[in-house]
Design an enzyme around this catalytic site. Structure first.
Site, PDB file in Angstrom:
ATOM      1  N   HIS A  99       0.831  -1.094   0.245  1.00 19.64           N
ATOM      2  CA  HIS A  99       0.221  -0.165  -0.611  1.00 19.64           C
ATOM      3  C   HIS A  99       0.975   1.168   0.173  1.00 19.64           C
ATOM      4  CE1 HIS A  99      -3.866  -2.128   0.238  1.00 19.64           C
ATOM      5  NE2 HIS A  99      -4.114  -2.493   1.262  1.00 19.64           N
ATOM      6  N   HIS A 107      -9.932   1.672   0.102  1.00 13.42           N
ATOM      7  CA  HIS A 107      -9.393   0.712   1.058  1.00 13.42           C
ATOM      8  C   HIS A 107     -11.218   0.705   2.575  1.00 13.42           C
ATOM      9  CE1 HIS A 107      -7.671  -2.482   3.515  1.00 13.42           C
ATOM     10  NE2 HIS A 107      -6.836  -2.590   2.605  1.00 13.42           N
ATOM     11  N   GLU A 122     -11.474  -4.298  -2.567  1.00 14.88           N
ATOM     12  CA  GLU A 122     -10.388  -3.005  -3.660  1.00 14.88           C
ATOM     13  C   GLU A 122     -10.198  -3.221  -4.690  1.00 14.88           C
ATOM     14  OE1 GLU A 122      -6.846  -3.401  -0.995  1.00 14.88           O
ATOM     15  OE2 GLU A 122      -8.525  -4.601   0.264  1.00 14.88           O
TER      16      GLU A 122
END
Ligand code: GLA
Length: 366
Positions: A120, A192, A331
């Site tokens: 991420h 997210h 996602e």
């Protein structure tokens, strides 16, 4: 269509307790509320471009907040186990093996912030920076922009990003992503939010019925890095082509479920031959409240993560604990580790080209 710039969060007091050197101007952190004709509300902060709240009716008209999150910005900043509640993640959402990739003959090293892998966007990804925000009343949008500098978190190129949230009177949240760069770079942006359609803090999501428009998925190794194979989901717990309860097969004896501690995988969406088209990705139905979430996207994949790392220690907005599997994320994205996987669709953005994707979260009841 109402916008209220509600609060400047009480963050000044917490500057010393944060490790985020970049968050220097806490006065610039704001919380915005979008509201539509049906009374649905969506709250967004320019810290991490986070959606902090989504309030929608059930089939009897009773409103509830279906997005997990916190009331205070310092809780987002200091969350020890990094759940990424509601945030935009990047520059590369999901994992890059060993934090390394080669591009145009040059090797790049990124932070290894998830075991030996990069996750991420690194230590201070897009979820932990302050974005510029602009509200447009006529469109009911909040547009967030951020300039990720060349070498930031190890990535090449100055990347100018815009994420626009639009709340429609059809109860859809439209997320438009746009980016340009001055050097070739991997880009993979996603949203997210953790959903619990019963309401945040209202137990597990195991009874939610999930359909994924995907006949194939990308299995992973023990570090959740794709092996490169793209097998069929048929006759595996990963078959959500027909709606089934998230919890139905989650405890079956399957190596992939052990690696993910449950579902934490990328599904390859069935795009019907048009790779960039906006197509149905997922539908989730919560039987007791009747709430339905439908997701459409231009992206080729979707990470379905079902809150396997939540363990009851985090308490959310309502004060209730976020129990194990107390929320799910869907996602929309390119496949994990694409910079190291020549057979996956490319995630490299070149100078002069435009990164442009769209994902729609539509709420209804039945
Ligand atoms: C993603 C990852 C998960 C986990 C969550 C955050 O969905 O795939 O493994 O890291 O983010 O907790």
């Amino acid at each position: 269509m109402i916008l209220r710039i509600c609060f400047i969060w009480l963050a000044l007091l917490f500057v010393s307790s944060t490790t985020l050197a970049q968050v220097e101007d806490f006065d610039s952190i704001k919380l915005y509320t979008l509201k539509n004709a049906n009374g649905m509300t969506v709250k967004v902060t320019n810290f991490g471009a986070i959606i902090t709240s989504i309030v929608v009716p059930d089939r009897a008209g009773k409103m509830a907040d279906v997005a997990l999150g916190y009331n205070r910005v310092e809780d987002y900043i200091n969350a020890v186990d990094k759940p990424y509640f509601g945030a935009i993640v990047g520059r590369y959402g999901n994992r890059i093996a060993k934090g390394e990739f080669t591009l145009d003959g040059k090797q790049y090293s990124l932070a290894r912030n998830n075991g030996e892998n990069h996750l991420h966007g690194g230590v201070i990804g897009f979820d932990k920076v302050v974005w510029d925000a602009r509200y447009d009343e006529s469109k009911n949008t909040i547009q967030l922009s951020y300039l990720a500098k060349d070498k930031e978190e190890g990535y090449p190129g100055n990347l100018e990003i815009k994420v626009t949230y639009t709340l429609t009177d059809q109860d859809s949240i439209i997320v438009d992503y746009q980016a340009t760069t001055d050097k070739s770079t991997p880009v993979n942006l996603t949203q997210h939010t953790y959903f619990n359609l019963k309401g945040e803090g209202q137990g597990t999501i195991l009874d939610h019925q999930l359909m994924l428009n995907a006949n194939r998925y990308t299995p992973v190794d023990a570090g959740l890095i794709p092996t490169g194979e793209i097998p069929s989901v048929a006759n595996t717990p990963f078959d959500f082509t027909t709606a089934k309860a998230i919890g139905r097969d989650i405890n079956l004896d399957h190596e992939q479920l052990k690696f993910g501690l449950g579902f934490d995988h990328n599904w390859v969406l069935d795009k019907g031959g048009d790779a960039g088209a906006l197509t149905l990705a997922a539908q989730v139905h919560e039987p007791t409240t009747g709430r339905v979430l439908e997701i459409q996207t231009t992206e080729p994949g979707i990470q379905f993560y079902c809150g396997n790392f939540l363990d009851g220690r985090l308490k959310g907005k309502s004060g209730n604990a976020y129990v194990h599997r107390g929320g799910f994320c869907l996602e929309t994205q390119h496949y994990p580790d694409s910079p190291n996987q020549p057979d996956f669709p490319t995630t490299i953005l070149k100078p002069g080209a435009e990164y442009k994707t769209q994902t729609i979260f539509k709420f209804s009841t039945r």
